[in-house]
Design an enzyme around this catalytic site. Structure first.
Site, short mmCIF file in Angstrom:
data_model
loop_
_atom_site.label_atom_id
_atom_site.label_comp_id
_atom_site.label_asym_id
_atom_site.label_seq_id
_atom_site.Cartn_x
_atom_site.Cartn_y
_atom_site.Cartn_z
N HIS A 1 0.71 -1.35 0.16
CA HIS A 1 0.15 -0.07 -0.15
C HIS A 1 0.84 1.31 0.16
O HIS A 1 0.62 2.24 0.89
CB HIS A 1 -0.89 0.10 1.42
CG HIS A 1 -2.32 0.63 0.90
ND1 HIS A 1 -3.28 -0.06 0.08
CD2 HIS A 1 -2.93 2.06 1.28
CE1 HIS A 1 -4.23 0.86 0.49
NE2 HIS A 1 -4.19 2.08 0.84
N ASP B 1 -7.69 3.79 9.09
CA ASP B 1 -9.02 3.84 8.65
C ASP B 1 -9.31 2.54 7.67
O ASP B 1 -10.49 2.07 7.55
CB ASP B 1 -9.19 5.17 7.59
CG ASP B 1 -9.11 6.45 8.62
OD1 ASP B 1 -9.75 6.19 9.87
OD2 ASP B 1 -8.78 7.30 8.12
N GLU C 1 -12.05 12.78 13.12
CA GLU C 1 -11.26 13.16 12.11
C GLU C 1 -11.86 14.14 11.34
O GLU C 1 -13.26 14.53 11.59
CB GLU C 1 -11.28 11.95 11.30
CG GLU C 1 -10.25 10.94 11.61
CD GLU C 1 -10.08 9.78 10.33
OE1 GLU C 1 -8.99 8.96 10.41
OE2 GLU C 1 -10.48 9.99 9.20
#
Length: 491
Positions: A71, A138, A249
Site C-alpha cells: 500500500h 482507517d 477526524e
C-alpha cells in the site's frame, strides 16, 4: 549491490517467470514500475530468514523487499534487480498466526500476530474474545508489519497514539539474517528503530499488541462547517477532553470531493442534496467526524454524554448527521467502498497520494495556500481530503517515525485517484503543495515519505538522521532491506 544469483537455494519456492515478476513490480500507487529478478513465496519465517542470510553471506549481496499489501505510492515495496518476498503467503501456510493470551500474574491481554496478517483479521480474532487493539488505521486490509514499519494512524491516534506506540515486543529478521526478539527492555535499539523505520532495519515476523475490552456499538456523528478556523478550533478542543470522543477526524467536501466517497457512504441522498448546495455557496465545506464507543453498561448514558460534548461547538446549525452502528462495522467502513470500486474497475488505478503532518502553527496558512488556492482553485481533486489533529505526546520520540516539533500537528491526507492520462496532473499538484509549504515556512513532514536525494532524507529525519544511519550500519550493514524507499541508495 549485486544482482540475484541464479543459484538461489533450491528448497525455497522462488519464481522468476514473467507473471510472477510483473505481479510485484508495482504497488498501490500504480505510478512506477520496478522490476525485481525473483519472487519468494515463503512457507515459514525460516524461508525469509534463509533468503536474507543467503544474500548477506553472498559475495554480491542482493536487495530484498518484504511485500505485504504493497500500500505504498512510489514503489517503496519493490526491489530493483532483487527479490520481493510475498509475505502474505505465510498466512496460507499458517492461518493460526493470531494468538490471544493474557500476561502472567496480570489481567492484561495481548495478541501475538504474524507480520503478514491483516488488521481486519486481527480485529475479527480478538473480537471473538470481547477484546480489541485500541489504535487502528482507517483501512483494515493492511498488514501488521506494513503499518508498524510506517506509523499506523487514524482518528483514534489523538487518544491512543499511532499503532507503533501500541506494541509490546516483536520478532525481527535483521539485514544480517538474524532472528531477534526485541522490546523496550530487550534489544531496544532494534525495537525503536523498526517502529516507523520504513523497513530499513528488519522484517517484522511477529508483533505483540496490547488489547482492551472492545465496545459493542458506536455513535457516529458528522458536523459541517464553512469556516476553517471554527473547524480546527473545535477539533483541537475535542482532542483535549480527557474522557471525550474516541475518534476525531476531519475532511473536505468540494465539487469533485463529494459528501459520500469510497471511504464511507454516510449521507442519505437527501442529505447530499443539502450538502451540495452548501458546496455551491461556499466552495469548500469542512466535515468534522466524531465517534463515541459504548456497550450495554453505558448505553443509557451515551446520548447525554454526546450532547455535552457537542454543546458549544461552532458547526452550521441544522447540519448534524448521526448514525448508530456496530463497532466492527465502523472500523471496517472503508472496505465496502473498496469492493464497489473493484467491481467497477476503479480500484486498481493510479493513486498519487500525498500524506503530510502539518504543525498547528501552519495549518491556517496551509488551508489558504493549499486547500483554497491550489486544490479548490484548480478544481482537479478527485478523492478524499483528510485533515485532523494529533498530539505529539502520544508518540514515542525514540522511534524512527518523524513528526513536527509542536505539541499538536495535523494529519493531512490527499487520497486521490487518477487515470493513466491525468495522474501526473495530480502528482504535480502535490509538488506544488510541497513547494508552497517550503516557501511559506511551514515545517511539514511527509508521512509515507518519498524523496530522491540523500540531502532530502537527511532534512526529513533532522536530528534523528545520525541515529537512523547508525542503526542501518548495525542491523543492515550491507543495505539489503527495503531498497524501494531510496534512503541509502539515493543520489
Amino acid at each position: 549491490m549485486g544482482k540475484v544469483s541464479p543459484w538461489l537455494p533450491d528448497e525455497l519456492l522462488i519464481q522468476v517467470d514473467t507473471n510472477a515478476i510483473d505481479s510485484v513490480s508495482s504497488d498501490f500507487g500504480k505510478l512506477v514500475k520496478v522490476m525485481p529478478v525473483a519472487v519468494l513465496y515463503p512457507s515459514s519465517d525460516r524461508d525469509v530468514l534463509q533468503l536474507v542470510k543467503f544474500s548477506y553471506n553472498s559475495h554480491n549481496p542482493f536487495p530484498i523487499a518484504a511485500r505485504g499489501r504493497s500500500h505504498s505510492i512510489h514503489g517503496q515495496a519493490t526491489a530493483k534487480n532483487g527479490v520481493v518476498v510475498e509475505m502474505t503467503w505465510l498466512e496460507k501456510h499458517h492461518p493460526s498466526r493470531i494468538r490471544v493470551s493474557s500476561s502472567p500474574n496480570s489481567s492484561r491481554f495481548y495478541v501475538d500476530v504474524g507480520g503478514e496478517q491483516l488488521w481486519f483479521d486481527v480485529l475479527r480474532a480478538t473480537y471473538d474474545y470481547g477484546l480489541a487493539p485500541v489504535s487502528w488505521t482507517d483501512y483494515l486490509y493492511l498488514t501488521v508489519g506494513g503499518t508498524l514499519s510506517n506509523g499506523g494512524i487514524s482518528g483514534q491516534s489523538f487518544r491512543y497514539g499511532p499503532q507503533i506506540n501500541n506494541v509490546i515486543e516483536m520478532d525481527i529478521i535483521t539485514g544480517k539474517g538474524e532472528m531477534v526478539t526485541c522490546s523496550k527492555q530487550i534489544n531496544s535499539g532494534l525495537f525503536y528503530g523498526v517502529l516507523g523505520g520504513l523497513g530499513q532495519f528488519g522484517i517484522i515476523t511477529r508483533a505483540r499488541i496490547p488489547l482492551e475490552k472492545a465496545p459493542k456499538m458506536v455513535k457516529w456523528v458528522r458536523l459541517l462547517y464553512h469556516d476553517f478556523s471554527s473547524f480546527t478550533r473545535d477539533q483541537e478542543h475535542l482532542i483535549s477532553i480527557n474522557k471525550g470522543f474516541d475518534y476525531v477526524e476531519g475532511s473536505l467536501i468540494m465539487r469533485k470531493s463529494p459528501p459520500n466517497n469510497w471511504r464511507s457512504s454516510f449521507f442519505s441522498p437527501s442529505d447530499q442534496v443539502l450538502i451540495n448546495s452548501l458546496v455551491v455557496k461556499h466552495g469548500i465545506i469542512y466535515c468534522l467526524e466524531v465517534v463515541k464507543y459504548y456497550d450495554d453498561l453505558s448505553v443509557e448514558y451515551v446520548d447525554e454524554e454526546m450532547g455535552l460534548l457537542l454543546g458549544g461547538l461552532g458547526f452550521l446549525p441544522g447540519f448534524t448527521f448521526q448514525k448508530e452502528v456496530g463497532f466492527v462495522e465502523f472500523l471496517d467502513r472503508v472496505r465496502r467502498g473498496e469492493l464497489e470500486l473493484q467491481a467497477k474497475g476503479l480500484w486498481d488505478v493510479p493513486h498519487p497520494w500525498l500524506n503530510l503532518f502539518v504543525p498547528k502553527s501552519g495549518i491556517m496558512d496551509f488551508n489558504e495556500g493549499a486547500f483554497v488556492n491550489i486544490l479548490h482553485k484548480q478544481n482537479q481533486t478527485t478523492g478524499t481530503i483528510l485533515v485532523y489533529p494529533v498530539k505529539r505526546n502520544k508518540w514515542d520520540d525514540r522511534m524512527s517515525a518523524v513528526i513536527p516539533d509542536e505539541d499538536i500537528f495535523y494529519s493531512v491526507g490527499l487520497l486521490r485517484s487518477g487515470s493513466d492520462a491525468d495522474w501526473e496532473i495530480l502528482e504535480n499538484q502535490n509538488k506544488e503543495i510541497l513547494k508552497f509549504c517550503e516557501k511559506a515556512g511551514i515545517k511539514a513532514k511527509q508521512y509515507l515519505p518519498h524523496y530522491r536525494t540523500r540531502e532530502e532524507w537527511m532534512n526529513h529525519f533532522g536530528s534523528k538522521w545520525d541515529t537512523f544511519r547508525e542503526r542501518k550500519a548495525q542491523f543492515d550493514p550491507k543495505m539489503i532491506l527495503s531498497p524501494g524507499q531510496g534512503i541509502f541508495n539515493s543520489d
